[in-house]
Design a protein around this motif. Structure first.
Motif: not given
Length: 265
Positions: A181, A184, A188, A193-196, A198-199, A202-203
Protein backbone atom coordinates in the motif's frame (compact mmCIF):
# COMPACT_ATOMS: atom_id res chain seq x y z
CA UNK A 1 -12.76 -40.01 9.81
CA UNK A 2 -15.25 -37.59 11.30
CA UNK A 3 -14.30 -34.01 12.13
CA UNK A 4 -16.04 -31.42 14.28
CA UNK A 5 -15.23 -27.77 13.57
CA UNK A 6 -16.12 -25.43 16.40
CA UNK A 7 -16.44 -21.91 15.04
CA UNK A 8 -17.27 -21.14 11.42
CA UNK A 9 -15.46 -17.88 10.79
CA UNK A 10 -12.66 -17.52 8.24
CA UNK A 11 -10.55 -20.42 9.52
CA UNK A 12 -13.46 -22.76 10.19
CA UNK A 13 -14.77 -22.25 6.65
CA UNK A 14 -11.28 -22.52 5.18
CA UNK A 15 -10.64 -25.91 6.77
CA UNK A 16 -14.06 -27.22 5.80
CA UNK A 17 -13.68 -26.10 2.18
CA UNK A 18 -10.10 -27.37 1.93
CA UNK A 19 -10.92 -30.79 3.37
CA UNK A 20 -13.85 -31.14 0.99
CA UNK A 21 -12.06 -29.66 -2.04
CA UNK A 22 -9.12 -32.02 -1.63
CA UNK A 23 -11.53 -34.94 -1.13
CA UNK A 24 -9.71 -35.74 2.07
CA UNK A 25 -12.96 -35.74 4.03
CA UNK A 26 -16.50 -36.07 2.70
CA UNK A 27 -18.95 -33.22 3.38
CA UNK A 28 -21.20 -35.55 5.33
CA UNK A 29 -18.31 -36.37 7.70
CA UNK A 30 -17.74 -32.73 8.67
CA UNK A 31 -19.83 -31.32 11.49
CA UNK A 32 -19.92 -27.72 12.70
CA UNK A 33 -20.74 -26.17 16.07
CA UNK A 34 -21.55 -22.45 16.00
CA UNK A 35 -22.99 -19.92 18.43
CA UNK A 36 -25.57 -18.32 16.17
CA UNK A 37 -28.17 -19.19 13.55
CA UNK A 38 -26.62 -21.06 10.61
CA UNK A 39 -29.60 -21.17 8.23
CA UNK A 40 -28.11 -18.59 5.84
CA UNK A 41 -24.70 -20.29 5.55
CA UNK A 42 -23.97 -21.55 2.03
CA UNK A 43 -22.07 -24.83 2.14
CA UNK A 44 -22.00 -28.37 0.78
CA UNK A 45 -21.99 -29.65 4.34
CA UNK A 46 -25.47 -30.97 5.19
CA UNK A 47 -27.36 -28.46 7.32
CA UNK A 48 -28.24 -31.33 9.64
CA UNK A 49 -24.53 -31.43 10.52
CA UNK A 50 -24.70 -27.93 12.02
CA UNK A 51 -25.57 -27.26 15.64
CA UNK A 52 -25.58 -24.38 18.10
CA UNK A 53 -25.65 -26.50 21.26
CA UNK A 54 -22.82 -28.70 22.61
CA UNK A 55 -24.00 -32.24 23.26
CA UNK A 56 -22.85 -35.81 23.82
CA UNK A 57 -22.43 -36.12 20.03
CA UNK A 58 -19.07 -34.33 20.44
CA UNK A 59 -17.67 -37.65 21.64
CA UNK A 60 -18.31 -39.20 18.20
CA UNK A 61 -15.60 -37.26 16.37
CA UNK A 62 -12.02 -38.29 15.72
CA UNK A 63 -10.76 -34.71 15.53
CA UNK A 64 -12.21 -31.59 17.15
CA UNK A 65 -10.99 -28.34 15.58
CA UNK A 66 -11.15 -25.25 17.78
CA UNK A 67 -11.46 -22.29 15.39
CA UNK A 68 -12.76 -19.64 17.79
CA UNK A 69 -11.19 -16.45 19.14
CA UNK A 70 -8.76 -17.11 22.01
CA UNK A 71 -10.79 -14.73 24.19
CA UNK A 72 -13.75 -17.13 23.88
CA UNK A 73 -11.85 -20.28 24.83
CA UNK A 74 -12.50 -20.36 28.58
CA UNK A 75 -16.26 -20.25 28.13
CA UNK A 76 -16.11 -22.79 25.29
CA UNK A 77 -13.96 -25.16 27.33
CA UNK A 78 -16.56 -25.31 30.11
CA UNK A 79 -19.28 -26.08 27.57
CA UNK A 80 -17.55 -28.92 25.69
CA UNK A 81 -15.32 -30.49 28.35
CA UNK A 82 -18.04 -32.86 29.70
CA UNK A 83 -18.48 -34.42 26.24
CA UNK A 84 -14.86 -34.95 25.16
CA UNK A 85 -13.17 -38.36 25.15
CA UNK A 86 -9.57 -39.24 25.98
CA UNK A 87 -8.68 -40.59 22.52
CA UNK A 88 -9.92 -37.57 20.57
CA UNK A 89 -7.45 -35.21 18.94
CA UNK A 90 -7.98 -31.55 19.82
CA UNK A 91 -6.74 -29.32 17.02
CA UNK A 92 -6.44 -25.65 18.00
CA UNK A 93 -5.91 -22.63 15.74
CA UNK A 94 -6.26 -20.14 18.60
CA UNK A 95 -3.36 -17.73 19.00
CA UNK A 96 -1.65 -17.76 22.38
CA UNK A 97 -3.52 -20.68 23.98
CA UNK A 98 -0.80 -23.14 25.03
CA UNK A 99 -0.83 -26.93 24.89
CA UNK A 100 -0.80 -26.98 28.68
CA UNK A 101 -3.84 -24.71 28.89
CA UNK A 102 -5.70 -26.80 26.34
CA UNK A 103 -4.88 -30.03 28.18
CA UNK A 104 -5.85 -28.65 31.57
CA UNK A 105 -9.05 -26.85 30.60
CA UNK A 106 -10.31 -29.68 28.38
CA UNK A 107 -8.88 -32.65 30.33
CA UNK A 108 -7.47 -34.04 27.08
CA UNK A 109 -4.03 -35.47 26.37
CA UNK A 110 -3.91 -35.47 22.55
CA UNK A 111 -3.62 -31.84 21.58
CA UNK A 112 -2.31 -30.15 18.44
CA UNK A 113 -1.69 -26.43 18.31
CA UNK A 114 -1.13 -24.60 15.04
CA UNK A 115 -0.77 -21.14 13.55
CA UNK A 116 -2.07 -20.77 9.98
CA UNK A 117 -2.27 -17.56 7.98
CA UNK A 118 -4.84 -15.96 5.70
CA UNK A 119 -3.52 -17.37 2.37
CA UNK A 120 -4.81 -20.74 3.58
CA UNK A 121 -8.12 -19.53 2.12
CA UNK A 122 -6.71 -20.03 -1.40
CA UNK A 123 -4.55 -23.07 -0.69
CA UNK A 124 -1.37 -20.99 -0.41
CA UNK A 125 -1.13 -20.88 3.36
CA UNK A 126 1.78 -21.37 5.71
CA UNK A 127 1.07 -23.22 8.94
CA UNK A 128 3.40 -24.03 11.83
CA UNK A 129 2.19 -26.68 14.26
CA UNK A 130 3.22 -28.63 17.33
CA UNK A 131 1.65 -31.36 19.44
CA UNK A 132 1.53 -32.84 22.91
CA UNK A 133 3.56 -35.96 23.69
CA UNK A 134 0.55 -38.30 23.48
CA UNK A 135 -0.07 -37.56 19.79
CA UNK A 136 1.67 -40.41 17.98
CA UNK A 137 3.45 -40.37 14.59
CA UNK A 138 0.46 -41.77 12.70
CA UNK A 139 -1.82 -39.10 14.15
CA UNK A 140 0.73 -36.37 13.36
CA UNK A 141 0.87 -37.62 9.77
CA UNK A 142 -2.92 -37.40 9.49
CA UNK A 143 -2.94 -33.90 10.99
CA UNK A 144 -0.21 -32.69 8.64
CA UNK A 145 -2.08 -34.07 5.63
CA UNK A 146 -5.17 -32.16 6.77
CA UNK A 147 -3.18 -28.96 7.22
CA UNK A 148 -1.49 -29.36 3.84
CA UNK A 149 -4.83 -29.14 2.07
CA UNK A 150 -4.50 -25.41 2.81
CA UNK A 151 -0.89 -24.94 1.67
CA UNK A 152 2.41 -25.86 3.35
CA UNK A 153 3.30 -26.66 6.93
CA UNK A 154 6.22 -27.03 9.32
CA UNK A 155 6.16 -29.18 12.47
CA UNK A 156 8.13 -27.86 15.46
CA UNK A 157 8.84 -29.55 18.78
CA UNK A 158 9.47 -26.25 20.57
CA UNK A 159 6.04 -24.80 21.33
CA UNK A 160 7.50 -21.30 21.77
CA UNK A 161 7.98 -21.24 18.00
CA UNK A 162 4.20 -21.20 17.56
CA UNK A 163 4.09 -17.70 19.04
CA UNK A 164 7.05 -16.75 16.85
CA UNK A 165 5.17 -18.11 13.82
CA UNK A 166 2.18 -15.99 14.82
CA UNK A 167 4.41 -12.94 14.51
CA UNK A 168 6.07 -14.05 11.25
CA UNK A 169 3.78 -16.05 8.98
CA UNK A 170 0.53 -15.46 10.86
CA UNK A 171 0.71 -11.66 10.90
CA UNK A 172 3.13 -11.51 7.97
CA UNK A 173 0.59 -10.99 5.18
CA UNK A 174 -0.45 -7.71 6.82
CA UNK A 175 3.16 -6.52 6.74
CA UNK A 176 3.30 -7.33 3.03
CA UNK A 177 0.02 -5.53 2.36
CA UNK A 178 1.27 -2.51 4.33
CA UNK A 179 4.42 -2.29 2.24
CA UNK A 180 2.43 -2.75 -0.96
CA UNK A 181 0.00 0.00 0.00
CA UNK A 182 2.90 2.34 0.73
CA UNK A 183 4.37 1.65 -2.72
CA UNK A 184 0.97 2.22 -4.33
CA UNK A 185 0.71 5.59 -2.57
CA UNK A 186 4.19 6.51 -3.83
CA UNK A 187 3.24 5.50 -7.39
CA UNK A 188 0.13 7.70 -7.26
CA UNK A 189 2.22 10.59 -5.91
CA UNK A 190 4.52 10.14 -8.91
CA UNK A 191 1.64 10.46 -11.37
CA UNK A 192 0.11 7.02 -11.94
CA UNK A 193 -3.62 6.59 -11.40
CA UNK A 194 -4.84 4.19 -8.71
CA UNK A 195 -5.45 1.19 -10.97
CA UNK A 196 -2.11 1.62 -12.73
CA UNK A 197 -0.32 1.91 -9.39
CA UNK A 198 -1.98 -1.25 -8.07
CA UNK A 199 -1.03 -3.19 -11.21
CA UNK A 200 2.60 -2.05 -11.02
CA UNK A 201 2.95 -2.97 -7.37
CA UNK A 202 0.95 -6.23 -7.43
CA UNK A 203 2.82 -7.60 -10.43
CA UNK A 204 6.15 -6.52 -8.96
CA UNK A 205 5.48 -8.49 -5.78
CA UNK A 206 4.20 -11.54 -7.66
CA UNK A 207 7.12 -11.53 -10.06
CA UNK A 208 9.69 -10.98 -7.31
CA UNK A 209 8.46 -13.93 -5.26
CA UNK A 210 8.24 -16.12 -8.35
CA UNK A 211 11.79 -15.41 -9.51
CA UNK A 212 13.13 -15.74 -5.96
CA UNK A 213 11.60 -19.21 -5.81
CA UNK A 214 12.97 -20.16 -9.23
CA UNK A 215 16.67 -19.80 -8.43
CA UNK A 216 18.87 -20.70 -5.48
CA UNK A 217 20.02 -17.17 -4.74
CA UNK A 218 19.78 -15.45 -1.36
CA UNK A 219 17.77 -12.27 -0.87
CA UNK A 220 21.02 -10.34 -0.51
CA UNK A 221 22.18 -11.64 -3.87
CA UNK A 222 18.90 -10.63 -5.49
CA UNK A 223 19.16 -7.15 -3.98
CA UNK A 224 22.63 -6.76 -5.50
CA UNK A 225 21.32 -7.90 -8.89
CA UNK A 226 18.62 -5.22 -8.86
CA UNK A 227 20.63 -2.44 -7.19
CA UNK A 228 23.26 -1.23 -9.65
CA UNK A 229 26.03 0.81 -8.05
CA UNK A 230 25.11 4.47 -8.12
CA UNK A 231 21.66 3.69 -9.54
CA UNK A 232 18.07 4.41 -8.58
CA UNK A 233 17.55 1.31 -6.43
CA UNK A 234 20.63 2.08 -4.38
CA UNK A 235 19.20 5.52 -3.63
CA UNK A 236 16.04 3.95 -2.26
CA UNK A 237 17.96 1.41 -0.20
CA UNK A 238 20.02 4.19 1.35
CA UNK A 239 16.81 5.81 2.58
CA UNK A 240 15.71 2.47 4.09
CA UNK A 241 19.07 2.23 5.89
CA UNK A 242 18.96 5.85 7.05
CA UNK A 243 15.47 5.34 8.45
CA UNK A 244 16.55 2.04 10.06
CA UNK A 245 13.73 0.24 8.26
CA UNK A 246 15.22 -3.19 8.95
CA UNK A 247 15.33 -2.51 12.69
CA UNK A 248 11.75 -1.22 12.58
CA UNK A 249 10.56 -4.42 10.92
CA UNK A 250 12.40 -6.57 13.45
CA UNK A 251 10.95 -4.58 16.35
CA UNK A 252 7.45 -4.79 14.86
CA UNK A 253 7.67 -8.58 14.56
CA UNK A 254 8.89 -8.81 18.16
CA UNK A 255 5.93 -6.69 19.26
CA UNK A 256 3.57 -9.12 17.52
CA UNK A 257 5.34 -12.01 19.26
CA UNK A 258 4.96 -10.32 22.65
CA UNK A 259 1.24 -9.84 22.03
CA UNK A 260 0.87 -13.52 21.12
CA UNK A 261 2.48 -14.39 24.45
CA UNK A 262 0.12 -12.03 26.29
CA UNK A 263 -2.93 -13.69 24.72
CA UNK A 264 -1.83 -17.00 26.21
CA UNK A 265 -1.75 -15.73 29.78
Amino acid sequence: MKVLIIGYGNMGKTYANSFIGSRFIKPEDIFVLVRNDFSSIETTIPKSNFSITPSEKIADFDIVILAVKPQDFSVLALAIKPFLKEDQIIFSVMAGITLKSLEQQLSCSKVVRCMPNIPTQIGMGMTVFTASANVDRKELFIIQNLINTTGKSVYVENENLIDAATAISGSGPAYVFYFMQSMIKAAVDLGFNESEAELLVNQTFMGSVAIQNSYSLSNEEWIKKVASKGGTTESALRVFEKQSLENSIVEAVKAANNRALELGK
